[in-house]
Design a protein around this motif. Sequence first.
Motif, PDB file in Angstrom:
ATOM      1  N   THR A  13       0.859  -1.209   0.000  1.00 54.47           N
ATOM      2  CA  THR A  13       0.000   0.000   0.000  1.00 54.47           C
ATOM      3  C   THR A  13       0.888   1.250   0.000  1.00 54.47           C
ATOM      4  OG1 THR A  13      -0.085  -0.120   2.411  1.00 54.47           O
ATOM      5  CG2 THR A  13      -1.901  -1.134   1.207  1.00 54.47           C
ATOM      6  N   PRO A  14       1.644   1.469  -1.069  1.00 58.83           N
ATOM      7  CA  PRO A  14       2.645   2.536  -1.052  1.00 58.83           C
ATOM      8  C   PRO A  14       2.042   3.926  -0.878  1.00 58.83           C
ATOM      9  CG  PRO A  14       2.299   1.722  -3.286  1.00 58.83           C
ATOM     10  CD  PRO A  14       1.556   0.802  -2.373  1.00 58.83           C
ATOM     11  N   PHE A  15       2.819   4.805  -0.280  1.00 57.80           N
ATOM     12  CA  PHE A  15       2.479   6.239  -0.110  1.00 57.80           C
ATOM     13  C   PHE A  15       1.381   6.498   0.907  1.00 57.80           C
ATOM     14  CE2 PHE A  15       4.510   5.998  -4.271  1.00 57.80           C
ATOM     15  CZ  PHE A  15       5.551   6.899  -4.063  1.00 57.80           C
ATOM     16  N   LEU A  16       1.098   5.561   1.764  1.00 57.95           N
ATOM     17  CA  LEU A  16       0.112   5.817   2.829  1.00 57.95           C
ATOM     18  C   LEU A  16       0.799   5.823   4.188  1.00 57.95           C
ATOM     19  CD1 LEU A  16      -2.904   3.617   1.749  1.00 57.95           C
ATOM     20  CD2 LEU A  16      -2.326   5.916   1.095  1.00 57.95           C
ATOM     21  N   HIS A  17       1.528   6.758   4.535  1.00 55.76           N
ATOM     22  CA  HIS A  17       1.852   7.979   3.835  1.00 55.76           C
ATOM     23  C   HIS A  17       3.314   8.053   3.427  1.00 55.76           C
ATOM     24  CE1 HIS A  17       3.765   9.944   7.513  1.00 55.76           C
ATOM     25  NE2 HIS A  17       3.317   8.778   7.938  1.00 55.76           N
ATOM     26  N   TRP A  18       4.047   6.979   3.650  1.00 57.35           N
ATOM     27  CA  TRP A  18       5.435   6.924   3.189  1.00 57.35           C
ATOM     28  C   TRP A  18       5.494   6.034   1.957  1.00 57.35           C
ATOM     29  CZ3 TRP A  18      10.377   6.899   6.614  1.00 57.35           C
ATOM     30  CH2 TRP A  18      10.462   8.103   7.319  1.00 57.35           C
ATOM     31  N   PRO A  19       6.526   6.233   1.129  1.00 55.07           N
ATOM     32  CA  PRO A  19       6.594   5.417  -0.098  1.00 55.07           C
ATOM     33  C   PRO A  19       6.649   3.917   0.186  1.00 55.07           C
ATOM     34  CG  PRO A  19       8.194   7.214  -0.175  1.00 55.07           C
ATOM     35  CD  PRO A  19       7.618   7.216   1.200  1.00 55.07           C
ATOM     36  N   ASP A  20       7.188   3.581   1.355  1.00 57.03           N
ATOM     37  CA  ASP A  20       7.433   2.164   1.655  1.00 57.03           C
ATOM     38  C   ASP A  20       6.286   1.488   2.411  1.00 57.03           C
ATOM     39  OD1 ASP A  20       8.103   3.978   3.735  1.00 57.03           O
ATOM     40  OD2 ASP A  20       9.035   2.357   4.848  1.00 57.03           O
ATOM     41  N   THR A  21       5.158   2.177   2.551  1.00 54.58           N
ATOM     42  CA  THR A  21       4.103   1.667   3.437  1.00 54.58           C
ATOM     43  C   THR A  21       3.521   0.340   2.966  1.00 54.58           C
ATOM     44  OG1 THR A  21       3.498   3.940   3.962  1.00 54.58           O
ATOM     45  CG2 THR A  21       1.905   2.224   4.537  1.00 54.58           C
ATOM     46  N   MET A  75      -2.943  11.704   4.987  1.00 58.23           N
ATOM     47  CA  MET A  75      -3.352  10.847   3.870  1.00 58.23           C
ATOM     48  C   MET A  75      -3.872  11.637   2.663  1.00 58.23           C
ATOM     49  SD  MET A  75      -2.648   7.826   4.828  1.00 58.23           S
ATOM     50  CE  MET A  75      -2.047   7.170   6.380  1.00 58.23           C
ATOM     51  N   ARG A  76      -4.397  12.833   2.921  1.00 55.44           N
ATOM     52  CA  ARG A  76      -5.058  13.587   1.848  1.00 55.44           C
ATOM     53  C   ARG A  76      -4.201  13.791   0.596  1.00 55.44           C
ATOM     54  NH1 ARG A  76      -7.613  19.722   2.442  1.00 55.44           N
ATOM     55  NH2 ARG A  76      -8.272  19.911   0.275  1.00 55.44           N
ATOM     56  N   PRO A  77      -2.894  14.082   0.734  1.00 55.33           N
ATOM     57  CA  PRO A  77      -2.124  14.269  -0.505  1.00 55.33           C
ATOM     58  C   PRO A  77      -2.037  12.997  -1.342  1.00 55.33           C
ATOM     59  CG  PRO A  77      -0.911  15.043   1.433  1.00 55.33           C
ATOM     60  CD  PRO A  77      -2.080  14.276   1.934  1.00 55.33           C
ATOM     61  N   PHE A  78      -2.427  11.881  -0.774  1.00 55.89           N
ATOM     62  CA  PHE A  78      -2.225  10.598  -1.454  1.00 55.89           C
ATOM     63  C   PHE A  78      -3.558   9.900  -1.735  1.00 55.89           C
ATOM     64  CE2 PHE A  78       1.353  11.474   1.420  1.00 55.89           C
ATOM     65  CZ  PHE A  78       2.348  11.661   0.468  1.00 55.89           C
ATOM     66  N   LYS A  79      -4.583  10.693  -2.043  1.00 53.86           N
ATOM     67  CA  LYS A  79      -5.923  10.122  -2.196  1.00 53.86           C
ATOM     68  C   LYS A  79      -5.974   8.982  -3.210  1.00 53.86           C
ATOM     69  CE  LYS A  79      -8.917  13.896  -0.753  1.00 53.86           C
ATOM     70  NZ  LYS A  79      -9.895  14.916  -1.173  1.00 53.86           N
ATOM     71  N   SER A  80      -5.299   9.158  -4.337  1.00 51.81           N
ATOM     72  CA  SER A  80      -5.388   8.103  -5.352  1.00 51.81           C
ATOM     73  C   SER A  80      -4.726   6.823  -4.836  1.00 51.81           C
ATOM     74  CB  SER A  80      -4.756   8.557  -6.671  1.00 51.81           C
ATOM     75  OG  SER A  80      -3.374   8.766  -6.491  1.00 51.81           O
ATOM     76  N   ASP A 102      -6.331   3.052  -4.181  1.00 50.68           N
ATOM     77  CA  ASP A 102      -5.678   1.795  -4.597  1.00 50.68           C
ATOM     78  C   ASP A 102      -5.578   0.824  -3.420  1.00 50.68           C
ATOM     79  OD1 ASP A 102      -5.344   2.651  -7.180  1.00 50.68           O
ATOM     80  OD2 ASP A 102      -3.271   3.308  -6.922  1.00 50.68           O
ATOM     81  N   ALA A 103      -5.195   1.357  -2.270  1.00 52.71           N
ATOM     82  CA  ALA A 103      -5.045   0.498  -1.090  1.00 52.71           C
ATOM     83  C   ALA A 103      -6.397  -0.081  -0.668  1.00 52.71           C
ATOM     84  CB  ALA A 103      -4.424   1.290   0.059  1.00 52.71           C
ATOM     85  N   LEU A 104      -7.444   0.734  -0.774  1.00 54.31           N
ATOM     86  CA  LEU A 104      -8.775   0.259  -0.354  1.00 54.31           C
ATOM     87  C   LEU A 104      -9.228  -0.928  -1.210  1.00 54.31           C
ATOM     88  CD1 LEU A 104     -10.626   3.613   0.431  1.00 54.31           C
ATOM     89  CD2 LEU A 104      -9.742   1.920   2.051  1.00 54.31           C
ATOM     90  N   LYS A 105      -8.768  -0.951  -2.451  1.00 55.31           N
ATOM     91  CA  LYS A 105      -9.123  -2.113  -3.302  1.00 55.31           C
ATOM     92  C   LYS A 105      -8.575  -3.406  -2.704  1.00 55.31           C
ATOM     93  CE  LYS A 105      -9.063   0.491  -7.609  1.00 55.31           C
ATOM     94  NZ  LYS A 105      -8.082   0.938  -8.600  1.00 55.31           N
ATOM     95  N   LEU A 106      -7.447  -3.314  -2.019  1.00 52.01           N
ATOM     96  CA  LEU A 106      -6.879  -4.499  -1.370  1.00 52.01           C
ATOM     97  C   LEU A 106      -7.518  -4.767  -0.015  1.00 52.01           C
ATOM     98  CD1 LEU A 106      -3.045  -3.876  -2.005  1.00 52.01           C
ATOM     99  CD2 LEU A 106      -4.546  -5.422  -3.261  1.00 52.01           C
ATOM    100  N   ILE A 107      -7.904  -3.683   0.673  1.00 50.27           N
ATOM    101  CA  ILE A 107      -8.373  -3.814   2.055  1.00 50.27           C
ATOM    102  C   ILE A 107      -9.864  -4.167   2.120  1.00 50.27           C
ATOM    103  CG2 ILE A 107      -8.799  -2.476   4.175  1.00 50.27           C
ATOM    104  CD1 ILE A 107      -6.157  -0.931   3.483  1.00 50.27           C
ATOM    105  N   GLU A 108     -10.648  -3.564   1.256  1.00 43.59           N
ATOM    106  CA  GLU A 108     -12.107  -3.743   1.355  1.00 43.59           C
ATOM    107  C   GLU A 108     -12.562  -5.200   1.227  1.00 43.59           C
ATOM    108  OE1 GLU A 108     -13.645   0.708   0.035  1.00 43.59           O
ATOM    109  OE2 GLU A 108     -13.214  -0.780  -1.515  1.00 43.59           O
ATOM    110  N   PRO A 109     -11.930  -6.030   0.368  1.00 42.51           N
ATOM    111  CA  PRO A 109     -12.402  -7.417   0.296  1.00 42.51           C
ATOM    112  C   PRO A 109     -12.069  -8.268   1.524  1.00 42.51           C
ATOM    113  CG  PRO A 109     -11.136  -6.792  -1.668  1.00 42.51           C
ATOM    114  CD  PRO A 109     -10.906  -5.751  -0.636  1.00 42.51           C
TER     115      PRO A 109
END
Lengths: 447, 94
Positions: A176-184, A230-235, A239-246
């Motif tokens: 889940t990159p950029f939430l909020h660091w690139p390595d997240t 998190m706001r600067p990284f909305k997109s 993307d991360a929610l697609k992995l988390i929501e299921p």
Amino acid sequence: MRPVFHSTLVHGTRKRGVVEKMRNKSMDVSSHRQAVAFADNVYWIGVLDPTLRTFDIILRTANGTTYNAYLVKGSEGVAIIDTVKESFSDEFFARLESVADYKDIKVIVLNHLEPDHSGALPELMRRAPQAKLYISQRATSMLKALLKPSSEIAYTTVTTDDTVSLGDRTLRFLHTPFLHWPDTQCTYLEGQGILFSGDVFGCHYCDKRLFNDQVGDFRFSFDYYYAHIMRPFKSHVLDALKLIEPLKLNQIAPTHGPILRERPRRYVTHYRELSTSSLSTDINEQNQSLIVFYMSAYGNTAKMAEEIFEGASIDGVRVSLYDLEGGEVDPFVDLIEAADALVFGSPTINGDAVKPIWNLLSSLAVVNLKGKVGAAFGSYGWSGEAVRMIEDRMRGLKMRIPIQGLRIKLIPTTEELSDCHQFGENIAHALINPNQGSGVIEFSDIH
Amino acid sequence: MAKAKITFEDINQTVNVPAGTRVIEVSEKVGAGLIYGCREGDCGTCMMEVTEGWNNLTEPSVLEEKVLKENMAGRHNRLACQAQILGDCKVKPA
């Protein structure tokens, strides 16, 4: 009914930690240095930092924060998920030791390497040298830069759907990159449905009662954290929610603030809402939005702004015009976030753009400007540096500047106003049709 | 001096440059959509895709290779702040 985890369920009779009682109103993790069990063989081993009032310069923390770390026991070893800020290491190790021996630690996961979560890592690895460290690919250079190890630290990089087994239970990773660091990354405990989400779904809120159904009203802190982190990284959030929501989500265990065990999915839904535009626009969604912001001392830059506004008003572009003198920064930041092109007009006073322009241009760290079209203009008396300075600032903010800025000496003539009109039109065309190159040009001509 | 043509596909703009020019020196001046962070080959922000003339850019350095790997770069991706133009090529934001 939420199950109560009796101490008999905890592996090993010698080290039990504190068993969290269901709806225990008197729960107070600040009164002891024990681990807190909140699912079968899953423990909170974090710390409270109630006196912190500012986090990372940019965030106010009205009642402090927590650095949450977690411990999962499996039949074939123990996993530690995230650590704490270095200065709080003693308490972290005390809680860890209350439920596990260092020799049993098989896995250490860092969901991202920010110092408030990686601070105790070097000492943890010294105490548990057999443990393997799991981080994302992007974390590797940060690991070296942060820890400045005298010897190489061994690690394994993981990405979505990679797993690590603890025997009777499995940890699965989500990239889940950029939430909020690139390595997240996030780490999911299969079977028990617990998401160790790192800073995602976290907030700076310190409460000794630890769980979202026990603590005080932390809704403001949750939204405030999202807005600044998190706001600067909305997109990337989407993307991360697609992995988390299921995922089956019984509990979400973030690295700051309350553990979300009561209706955790509400927070996932809320993240989706916060990451999606709240008010759909009244115009055709295919249209591009261009905003002209300006300041004017004698009305000359204002005249330019009005003419640029007219010129930019072509089919397919919705243009808005704002005098910065009449507005506040925060609502303008919201407008800028939703815009496709930003045009700033400033006079040059004593060799610089005027302060309200800089105030706005230095308040945009909370929104994503990447790839937006930018342009600058302004009237000047003798040297006119403001326009170039604003252009440089916009480039620094990762915007692209397709049309060179327009400067006019003092009062614009009729001819110069028609240049302004054309300037606006050119920006609008560059916005709706970026693919409008002008053949082959010479490098020397653009220098 | 040898010349080379670089085309920024996103804005359909071609520029005739002296061989050895870095992409970063050109792209911002013509308003191409390549964007930059650190500008010194460390952050990976300026990753671009080379759609034609892959061999007409200088070879990536060891540092650039490392950053490309960390950012999970595709086969024809380069850092615009590092790559120098040696011959005709076409690029676009990655």
